[in-house]
Design a protein around this motif. Sequence first.
Motif, mmCIF file in Angstrom:
data_model
loop_
_atom_site.group_PDB
_atom_site.id
_atom_site.type_symbol
_atom_site.label_atom_id
_atom_site.label_comp_id
_atom_site.label_asym_id
_atom_site.label_seq_id
_atom_site.Cartn_x
_atom_site.Cartn_y
_atom_site.Cartn_z
ATOM 1 N N GLU A 105 -15.678 21.651 -66.265
ATOM 2 C CA GLU A 105 -17.132 21.783 -66.302
ATOM 3 C C GLU A 105 -17.818 20.535 -65.761
ATOM 4 O OE1 GLU A 105 -18.738 24.519 -67.128
ATOM 5 O OE2 GLU A 105 -16.835 25.552 -67.480
ATOM 6 N N GLY A 106 -17.028 19.634 -65.174
ATOM 7 C CA GLY A 106 -17.595 18.417 -64.599
ATOM 8 C C GLY A 106 -17.956 17.354 -65.603
ATOM 9 N N ALA A 107 -17.382 17.416 -66.800
ATOM 10 C CA ALA A 107 -17.719 16.469 -67.863
ATOM 11 C C ALA A 107 -16.515 15.620 -68.247
ATOM 12 C CB ALA A 107 -18.240 17.210 -69.086
ATOM 13 N N ASP A 108 -16.799 14.410 -68.716
ATOM 14 C CA ASP A 108 -15.770 13.484 -69.175
ATOM 15 C C ASP A 108 -15.931 13.281 -70.675
ATOM 16 O OD1 ASP A 108 -14.716 12.858 -66.539
ATOM 17 O OD2 ASP A 108 -16.585 11.751 -66.220
ATOM 18 N N ILE A 109 -14.848 13.419 -71.413
ATOM 19 C CA ILE A 109 -14.894 13.208 -72.860
ATOM 20 C C ILE A 109 -15.030 11.719 -73.161
ATOM 21 C CG2 ILE A 109 -13.525 13.315 -74.973
ATOM 22 C CD1 ILE A 109 -12.415 15.969 -73.994
ATOM 23 N N VAL A 110 -15.911 11.402 -74.102
ATOM 24 C CA VAL A 110 -16.095 10.025 -74.551
ATOM 25 C C VAL A 110 -15.569 9.890 -75.977
ATOM 26 C CG1 VAL A 110 -17.743 8.175 -74.983
ATOM 27 C CG2 VAL A 110 -18.104 9.738 -73.061
ATOM 28 N N ALA A 111 -16.157 10.649 -76.918
ATOM 29 C CA ALA A 111 -15.715 10.662 -78.319
ATOM 30 C C ALA A 111 -15.573 9.255 -78.881
ATOM 31 C CB ALA A 111 -14.405 11.440 -78.451
ATOM 32 N N GLY A 112 -16.659 8.487 -78.811
ATOM 33 C CA GLY A 112 -16.647 7.126 -79.323
ATOM 34 C C GLY A 112 -17.091 7.059 -80.770
ATOM 35 N N THR A 113 -17.596 5.896 -81.172
ATOM 36 C CA THR A 113 -18.020 5.680 -82.554
ATOM 37 C C THR A 113 -19.511 5.959 -82.707
ATOM 38 O OG1 THR A 113 -18.634 3.358 -82.230
ATOM 39 C CG2 THR A 113 -16.306 3.839 -82.718
ATOM 40 N N PRO A 114 -19.972 6.200 -83.928
ATOM 41 C CA PRO A 114 -21.402 6.372 -84.160
ATOM 42 C C PRO A 114 -22.214 5.155 -83.708
ATOM 43 C CG PRO A 114 -20.184 7.194 -86.042
ATOM 44 C CD PRO A 114 -19.190 6.515 -85.142
ATOM 45 N N ALA A 115 -21.679 3.962 -83.911
ATOM 46 C CA ALA A 115 -22.399 2.741 -83.515
ATOM 47 C C ALA A 115 -22.581 2.688 -81.993
ATOM 48 C CB ALA A 115 -21.642 1.508 -84.003
ATOM 49 N N GLN A 116 -21.547 3.053 -81.261
ATOM 50 C CA GLN A 116 -21.639 3.051 -79.798
ATOM 51 C C GLN A 116 -22.675 4.060 -79.316
ATOM 52 O OE1 GLN A 116 -17.498 3.886 -79.071
ATOM 53 N NE2 GLN A 116 -17.000 1.742 -78.641
ATOM 54 N N PHE A 117 -22.688 5.232 -79.922
ATOM 55 C CA PHE A 117 -23.631 6.268 -79.538
ATOM 56 C C PHE A 117 -25.062 5.827 -79.842
ATOM 57 C CE2 PHE A 117 -24.966 10.973 -80.280
ATOM 58 C CZ PHE A 117 -25.512 11.025 -78.994
ATOM 59 N N GLY A 118 -25.263 5.237 -81.013
ATOM 60 C CA GLY A 118 -26.591 4.754 -81.372
ATOM 61 C C GLY A 118 -27.089 3.702 -80.401
ATOM 62 N N ALA A 119 -26.195 2.798 -79.995
ATOM 63 C CA ALA A 119 -26.577 1.758 -79.035
ATOM 64 C C ALA A 119 -26.948 2.367 -77.693
ATOM 65 C CB ALA A 119 -25.429 0.765 -78.869
ATOM 66 N N GLN A 120 -26.194 3.381 -77.256
ATOM 67 C CA GLN A 120 -26.501 4.022 -75.974
ATOM 68 C C GLN A 120 -27.859 4.709 -76.013
ATOM 69 O OE1 GLN A 120 -23.460 6.329 -74.061
ATOM 70 N NE2 GLN A 120 -24.932 7.640 -73.000
ATOM 71 N N ILE A 121 -28.166 5.392 -77.109
ATOM 72 C CA ILE A 121 -29.453 6.074 -77.226
ATOM 73 C C ILE A 121 -30.595 5.067 -77.115
ATOM 74 C CG2 ILE A 121 -30.970 7.317 -78.821
ATOM 75 C CD1 ILE A 121 -28.488 8.814 -79.814
ATOM 76 N N ARG A 122 -30.460 3.932 -77.801
ATOM 77 C CA ARG A 122 -31.522 2.914 -77.745
ATOM 78 C C ARG A 122 -31.697 2.364 -76.329
ATOM 79 N NH1 ARG A 122 -29.280 1.956 -82.878
ATOM 80 N NH2 ARG A 122 -27.758 0.462 -82.054
ATOM 81 N N ILE A 123 -30.577 2.144 -75.633
ATOM 82 C CA ILE A 123 -30.640 1.639 -74.264
ATOM 83 C C ILE A 123 -31.313 2.652 -73.346
ATOM 84 C CG2 ILE A 123 -29.230 1.086 -72.226
ATOM 85 C CD1 ILE A 123 -27.211 -0.193 -74.205
ATOM 86 N N GLU A 124 -30.949 3.926 -73.498
ATOM 87 C CA GLU A 124 -31.509 4.958 -72.622
ATOM 88 C C GLU A 124 -32.989 5.197 -72.898
ATOM 89 O OE1 GLU A 124 -29.483 8.427 -71.652
ATOM 90 O OE2 GLU A 124 -27.647 7.384 -71.096
ATOM 91 N N ILE A 125 -33.398 5.129 -74.157
ATOM 92 C CA ILE A 125 -34.818 5.283 -74.465
ATOM 93 C C ILE A 125 -35.625 4.198 -73.747
ATOM 94 C CG2 ILE A 125 -36.543 5.019 -76.303
ATOM 95 C CD1 ILE A 125 -34.613 6.494 -78.156
ATOM 96 N N ALA A 126 -35.145 2.961 -73.818
ATOM 97 C CA ALA A 126 -35.855 1.850 -73.172
ATOM 98 C C ALA A 126 -35.857 2.008 -71.651
ATOM 99 C CB ALA A 126 -35.206 0.527 -73.565
ATOM 100 N N ARG A 127 -34.722 2.391 -71.075
ATOM 101 C CA ARG A 127 -34.624 2.519 -69.619
ATOM 102 C C ARG A 127 -35.553 3.602 -69.084
ATOM 103 N NH1 ARG A 127 -29.084 4.568 -68.154
ATOM 104 N NH2 ARG A 127 -28.408 2.414 -68.406
ATOM 105 N N TRP A 128 -35.490 4.779 -69.682
ATOM 106 C CA TRP A 128 -36.263 5.893 -69.145
ATOM 107 C C TRP A 128 -37.743 5.797 -69.500
ATOM 108 C CZ3 TRP A 128 -33.721 7.367 -65.348
ATOM 109 C CH2 TRP A 128 -32.325 7.493 -65.392
ATOM 110 N N ALA A 129 -38.066 5.174 -70.639
ATOM 111 C CA ALA A 129 -39.479 4.966 -70.979
ATOM 112 C C ALA A 129 -40.136 4.069 -69.938
ATOM 113 C CB ALA A 129 -39.602 4.353 -72.372
ATOM 114 N N LYS A 130 -39.398 3.071 -69.470
ATOM 115 C CA LYS A 130 -39.922 2.164 -68.437
ATOM 116 C C LYS A 130 -40.200 2.926 -67.136
ATOM 117 C CE LYS A 130 -38.796 -2.300 -66.255
ATOM 118 N NZ LYS A 130 -38.721 -1.935 -64.830
ATOM 119 N N VAL A 131 -39.285 3.815 -66.754
ATOM 120 C CA VAL A 131 -39.481 4.606 -65.535
ATOM 121 C C VAL A 131 -40.699 5.519 -65.680
ATOM 122 C CG1 VAL A 131 -38.465 6.357 -64.019
ATOM 123 C CG2 VAL A 131 -37.021 4.541 -64.966
ATOM 124 N N VAL A 132 -40.826 6.153 -66.832
ATOM 125 C CA VAL A 132 -41.958 7.057 -67.071
ATOM 126 C C VAL A 132 -43.275 6.295 -66.998
ATOM 127 C CG1 VAL A 132 -43.094 8.499 -68.815
ATOM 128 C CG2 VAL A 132 -40.644 8.736 -68.411
#
Length: 204
Positions: free
Chosen positions: A169-196
């Motif tokens: 399906e063109g996807a790569d499994i990550v299956a990391g930790t909750p802490a890693q996922f939380g950090a990614q969400i915070r980074i992406e919110i900041a990145r895309w909010a800046k673009v918007v």
Amino acid sequence: LVATAPYLIVVHPSVPARSIKELIAVAKARPGVVKYSSGGNGTNLHVAAELFKNLTGTNMVHIPYRGGGPALTAVVAGESDLSFLSLVAVLPQVNAGRLRALAITSSARSSVVPQLPTAAEAGVPGFEFTSWVGVLAPAATPPRLVGLVNDYIVKAMRAPGVSERFAGEGADIVAGTPAQFGAQIRIEIARWAKVVRENQLKAD
């Protein structure tokens, strides 16, 4: 975070560009003329293209359509010059010669199209755009329960055949930790909010 899926930067064969650097040159030589299609105002494809414009200093015209399917059809038909589209959705058109793929939007090359460079490798440092699938719970969920569910998901993702199914399906499994996922969400919110904010984007 369960899995991520990259996109391809594709152009219609009539566009005189066989690399990202050539595409940037074409866009800079024809400001306000080169058109890109997306699935609509405020969609992920739209925001990703605006980040690309910001990082490359190009002025390309956004042509919004009602969904990713029509956006793909538009670039295949030559109504738009390029688009940022799902790997699985667009690969058959690339293989058939109806579109030309220039780069992949993930931080690393894909095993599905290993010959394609990442956008960063191809000349746009800092550009990365992937969709992702994750599991979230209410903030008050006890950490012990979060850990148990995460362990279960990680084990399930490592079961025989699962990785191959996701790759199909063109996807790569990550299956990391909750802490890693939380950090990614915070980074992406900041990145895309800046673009918007910088591009004054609005969703329909």
